[in-house]
Design a protein around this motif. Structure first.
Motif, PDB file in Angstrom:
ATOM      1  N   THR A  13      -1.155 -14.019  23.754  1.00  0.00           N
ATOM      2  CA  THR A  13      -2.248 -14.973  23.566  1.00  0.00           C
ATOM      3  C   THR A  13      -1.755 -16.397  23.763  1.00  0.00           C
ATOM      4  O   THR A  13      -2.420 -17.221  24.397  1.00  0.00           O
ATOM      5  CB  THR A  13      -2.872 -14.803  22.164  1.00  0.00           C
ATOM      6  N   ASP A  60      -8.722 -12.031  26.735  1.00  0.00           N
ATOM      7  CA  ASP A  60      -7.827 -11.767  25.608  1.00  0.00           C
ATOM      8  C   ASP A  60      -8.328 -10.574  24.802  1.00  0.00           C
ATOM      9  O   ASP A  60      -9.241 -10.695  24.004  1.00  0.00           O
ATOM     10  CB  ASP A  60      -7.711 -13.002  24.698  1.00  0.00           C
ATOM     11  N   GLU A  61      -7.735  -9.430  25.056  1.00  0.00           N
ATOM     12  CA  GLU A  61      -8.111  -8.172  24.382  1.00  0.00           C
ATOM     13  C   GLU A  61      -9.625  -8.027  24.307  1.00  0.00           C
ATOM     14  O   GLU A  61     -10.180  -7.847  23.222  1.00  0.00           O
ATOM     15  CB  GLU A  61      -7.504  -8.128  22.973  1.00  0.00           C
TER      16      GLU A  61
HETATM   17 MG    MG Z   1      -3.082 -11.922  20.904  1.00  0.00          MG
END
Ligand code: MG
Ligand code: ADP
Length: 357
Positions: free
Chosen positions: A49, A164-165
Motif C-alpha cells: 500500500t 488496493d485489495e
Molecule cells: Mg495494504
C-alpha cells in the motif's frame, strides 16, 4: 515506460519516539509498461500500500524518483498526477445515484451535460450496469458497487489505475468472477494498472507481471509463469502455491545444472544462474509435479505415506522421507479410491526434471 520507480525508499518515524525508524519500502526499482497490469504481491505489512500511495502522491517517498509517462512527478501533488485508485471499501458516494457517481469526475472537469451523459452511458454499458443508473449504492450488491467504483475510476481516463485489495470485501465466488472481469476491462481499455493483493491466485489471474515483496524489498518481478515455475528464492517459492524443497548438491553448472540427489545425478534445465558447482542446493518441486508409485527402485526418493486426504478430483498426500524435516506434499489426480496409496504404505517418489527448478 508508463510508470518507473527508481530507488524508492520510505522510512516511517514513530510519532512518540522520534529515534524509532521503520523502513516500509526499501530501495524499490520497477518499470511498468504502457497498458500493462502489474501486481504487487506479498504478506500483510510488506509495503504494498505504501508503494501504491507513493505512486499516487498520497505519500511522499523518503528518497528515490517516481516517473509517470517519463515525467518526474516527485513534486507533483496527487490531484495533478492523473491516477485513479480503487479501494476495497469502494469509496463511492452513498447519497449519489450510480449515474451521478460515475459522472462525478467528469463534472469536476467541467464537461458539458450531454458529453457527461454520453460517457456515463457508454461506461455503464461496458460495465454491465445498464439498468441500475438511478439506484443508490445501498441498493446495490457488493459486486455491483465495486463495478461502479471501477467505472468511476476509468471514465476519467487516468494515466495509471491503482487497485488496493479491491476485492477483499466480496465473498469467494464473487471475488473469482470480479478478478476475471477486472482483467477483461483493464485489457479492453488498455489502462496501465498496478494491483495490490496478498492473494496469490488473484495475482496470477489478473497480472501480466507480478512483483513479489517481502519486508519492503522486491524479491522477484516476473510473469506469473516465471514466478511459479522459476522462483528466485525460497520466500517466493513458498509464498506462491505450495512447494517442496529437497536438499541436493550441484555437481556442475552450464547449459543445464547437474545435480546429485540420493547418490544419482540428474540434469536440470531450469536453475538459478548464480548457483555454484560443488555447493549444496535445494530443488523446488510443486506437489502436482511429483509422481507417487508403490515400487520403483529407480525412484528419486522413498518414503511412507503419513496422510492421504480424498478431495474428489484429487488425493492430497503427505509422505515422510527419512532425513527430511518436512513431509513431501504430493497430489494425485482423478483418484480411483481403492487403487490409491493409503496411510502407512511405502511410496516411491519421482518427478520429471523439467517440472522442477
Ligand atoms: Mg495494504
Ligand atoms: P501492506 O499494504 O503490504 O500490508 P503497508 O504498506 O500498509 O503494507 O505498510 C508497510 C509497513 O509500514 C507496515 O509495517 C506498516 O505498519 C507501516 N506503516 C504504514 N503506514 C505507516 C505510517 N503512516 N506510519 C508508520 N508506519 C506505517
Amino acid at each position: 515506460m508508463s510508470v518507473k520507480l527508481v530507488n524508492i525508499t520510505k522510512v516511517f518515524t514513530d510519532h512518540d519516539n522520534k529515534l524509532k525508524e521503520f523502513t516500509a519500502v526499501n530501495n524499490v526499482n520497477m518499470e511498468i509498461n504502457e497498458g500493462e497490469m502489474v501486481t504487487l504481491l506479498g504478506p500483510s505489512g510488506c509495503g504494498k500500500t505504501t508503494t501504491l500511495r507513493i505512486i499516487s502522491g498520497f505519500e511522499n517517498q523518503t528518497s528515490g524518483d517516481v516517473y509517470i509517462d517519463d515525467e518526474l512527478v516527485n513534486t507533483l501533488p496527487a490531484n495533478k498526477r492523473n491516477t485513479s485508485m480503487v479501494f476495497q471499501s469502494y469509496a463511492i458516494f452513498p447519497h449519489l445515484s450510480v449515474r451521478q457517481n460515475i459522472g462525478f469526475g467528469l463534472e469536476l472537469k467541467g464537461f458539458g451535460k450531454q458529453r457527461i451523459a454520453d460517457e456515463v452511458d457508454k461506461m455503464m454499458e461496458t460495465m454491465g450496469l445498464g439498468p441500475l443508473g438511478n439506484r443508490r449504492p445501498s441498493q446495490l450488491s457488493g459486486g455491483q458497487q465495486q463495478r461502479v467504483a471501477l467505472a468511476r475510476a476509468i471514465v476519467n481516463k487516468p494515466r495509471v489505475l491503482l487497485f488496493d485489495e479491491p476485492l477483499s470485501n466480496l465473498d469467494a465466488k464473487l471475488r473469482e468472477q470480479m478478478r476475471i472481469e477486472i482483467r477483461r476491462i483493464q485489457k479492453q481499455f488498455n489502462i496501465t494498472s498496478i494491483y495490490v493483493t496478498h492473494d496469490q491466485i488473484e495475482a496470477m489471474t489478473v497480472s501480466d507481471r507480478i512483483v513479489v515483496m517481502d519486508k519492503g524489498v522486491i524479491q522477484q518481478m516476473d510473469t506469473p509463469f516465471e514466478i511459479y515455475s522459476r522462483p528466485k528464492n525460497r520466500f517466493v517459492a513458498d509464498f506462491i502455491g505450495r512447494a517442496n524443497f529437497i536438499s541436493a548438491k550441484a555437481l556442475s553448472v552450464g547449459e543445464t545444472a547437474r545435480i546429485s540427489l540420493n547418490g544419482r545425478s540428474y540434469d536440470f534445465p531450469s536453475f538459478n544462474p548464480d548457483m555454484k558447482a560443488g555447493a549444496s542446493c535445494e530443488i523446488v518441486i510443486r506437489p502436482e509435479g511429483l509422481v507417487l508409485g508403490r515400487t520403483g527402485d529407480d525412484a528419486m526418493l522413498h518414503g511412507t505415506i503419513t496422510q492421504a486426504v480424498y478431495l474428489g478430483s484429487t488425493m492430497e498426500y503427505e509422505v515422510a522421507v527419512e532425513g527430511m524435516e518436512n513431509p513431501i506434499q504430493a497430489i494425485s489426480y482423478n483418484p480411483v479410491k481403492e487403487g490409491f496409496l493409503q496411510v502407512g504404505e511405502q511410496a516411491a517418489i519421482s518427478f520429471d526434471v523439467v517440472s522442477a527448478h
